[in-house]
Design a protein around this motif. Structure first.
Motif, PDB file in Angstrom:
ATOM      1  N   ILE A 262      31.477   7.763 -12.469  1.00  0.00           N
ATOM      2  CA  ILE A 262      31.724   6.935 -13.824  1.00  0.00           C
ATOM      3  C   ILE A 262      31.395   8.243 -14.426  1.00  0.00           C
ATOM      4  O   ILE A 262      31.992   8.461 -16.063  1.00  0.00           O
ATOM      5  N   THR A 263      30.473   9.249 -14.775  1.00  0.00           N
ATOM      6  CA  THR A 263      29.829  10.023 -15.702  1.00  0.00           C
ATOM      7  C   THR A 263      31.275  11.187 -16.480  1.00  0.00           C
ATOM      8  O   THR A 263      31.130  10.956 -17.373  1.00  0.00           O
ATOM      9  N   ASN A 264      31.674  11.282 -15.177  1.00  0.00           N
ATOM     10  CA  ASN A 264      32.996  12.599 -14.970  1.00  0.00           C
ATOM     11  C   ASN A 264      33.662  11.767 -15.877  1.00  0.00           C
ATOM     12  O   ASN A 264      34.966  12.422 -16.902  1.00  0.00           O
ATOM     13  N   LEU A 265      34.287  10.874 -15.753  1.00  0.00           N
ATOM     14  CA  LEU A 265      35.033   9.908 -15.922  1.00  0.00           C
ATOM     15  C   LEU A 265      35.171   9.385 -17.065  1.00  0.00           C
ATOM     16  O   LEU A 265      35.847  10.257 -18.483  1.00  0.00           O
ATOM     17  N   VAL A 266      33.564   8.882 -17.617  1.00  0.00           N
ATOM     18  CA  VAL A 266      33.701   8.906 -19.101  1.00  0.00           C
ATOM     19  C   VAL A 266      33.842  10.146 -19.943  1.00  0.00           C
ATOM     20  O   VAL A 266      33.801  10.336 -21.003  1.00  0.00           O
ATOM     21  N   ILE A 267      33.330  11.367 -19.636  1.00  0.00           N
ATOM     22  CA  ILE A 267      33.370  12.148 -20.395  1.00  0.00           C
ATOM     23  C   ILE A 267      34.923  12.849 -20.135  1.00  0.00           C
ATOM     24  O   ILE A 267      35.669  13.554 -21.281  1.00  0.00           O
ATOM     25  N   VAL A 268      35.018  13.377 -19.406  1.00  0.00           N
ATOM     26  CA  VAL A 268      36.690  13.511 -19.383  1.00  0.00           C
ATOM     27  C   VAL A 268      37.933  12.812 -20.603  1.00  0.00           C
ATOM     28  O   VAL A 268      38.376  12.812 -21.361  1.00  0.00           O
ATOM     29  N   LEU A 269      37.863  10.923 -20.505  1.00  0.00           N
ATOM     30  CA  LEU A 269      38.512  10.170 -21.282  1.00  0.00           C
ATOM     31  C   LEU A 269      38.206  10.111 -22.781  1.00  0.00           C
ATOM     32  O   LEU A 269      38.853  10.244 -23.343  1.00  0.00           O
ATOM     33  N   GLY A 270      36.750  10.365 -22.999  1.00  0.00           N
ATOM     34  CA  GLY A 270      36.604  10.474 -24.623  1.00  0.00           C
ATOM     35  C   GLY A 270      36.570  11.766 -24.777  1.00  0.00           C
ATOM     36  O   GLY A 270      37.607  12.037 -25.937  1.00  0.00           O
ATOM     37  N   ASN A 271      36.934  13.002 -24.123  1.00  0.00           N
ATOM     38  CA  ASN A 271      37.230  14.132 -24.764  1.00  0.00           C
ATOM     39  C   ASN A 271      38.583  14.361 -25.221  1.00  0.00           C
ATOM     40  O   ASN A 271      38.796  14.406 -25.898  1.00  0.00           O
ATOM     41  N   ALA A 272      39.672  13.140 -23.788  1.00  0.00           N
ATOM     42  CA  ALA A 272      40.757  12.765 -24.510  1.00  0.00           C
ATOM     43  C   ALA A 272      41.419  12.104 -25.603  1.00  0.00           C
ATOM     44  O   ALA A 272      42.233  12.166 -25.859  1.00  0.00           O
ATOM     45  N   LEU A 273      40.498  11.401 -25.867  1.00  0.00           N
ATOM     46  CA  LEU A 273      40.605  10.787 -26.680  1.00  0.00           C
ATOM     47  C   LEU A 273      40.303  10.825 -28.184  1.00  0.00           C
ATOM     48  O   LEU A 273      39.837  10.150 -29.178  1.00  0.00           O
TER      49      LEU A 273
END
Length: 143
Positions: free
Chosen positions: A56-67
């Motif tokens: 979940i932490t990695n997804l938040v980081i990846v999505l946050g950066n992508a968005l």
């Protein structure tokens, strides 16, 4: 000897929201029935597994950066989502809102307009409800 299963709690949406405010652990609501949010073997407020937390932490980081630079915001399971079409209140692992977030209440505790949502396989939302029918998730909208 295994413990007997707890009786299912049945409430109106209004009674659920009031009841949920006083609980130590999170619960989902689906068509009048209340279910504890289970993230693997450990309840939602008590924590979860290290692997799940990393995912979940990695997804938040990846999505946050992508968005970044867009009008989209990533939210975690701390924010409840209300899906009116399915009479459902749920705590997805992640939800994304593009544009202005809309809430069902002044305290901003129940999100109404997620553009996307994600629930990991170990969570209660990915399991089945009464009669073995899958609990419906909201329909994702594209912008």
């Amino acid at each position: 000897m295994p413990a007997a299963p707890a009786a299912r709690l049945t409430l109106s949406p209004e009674a659920y929201l009031e009841w949920e405010e006083g609980q130590d652990e999170k619960h989902e609501y689906y068509r009048g029935e209340v279910f504890p949010v289970n993230r693997g073997e450990i309840s939602a407020m008590a924590g979860g597994t290290e692997t799940r937390a990393r995912i979940i932490t990695n997804l938040v980081i990846v999505l946050g950066n992508a968005l970044r630079g867009s009008d989209c915001t990533v939210y975690t399971e701390a924010l409840r989502v209300h899906v009116e079409a399915h009479d459902l209140y749920t705590y997805p692992d992640l939800s994304v809102v593009c544009g202005e977030a809309a809430f069902a209440d002044e305290r901003r505790t129940s999100l109404l307009n997620p553009s996307r949502g994600l629930t990991t396989a170990g969570s209660s939302a990915a399991r089945t409800t009464t009669g073995g029918s899958p609990c419906p998730r909201w329909t994702s909208r594209s912008r």
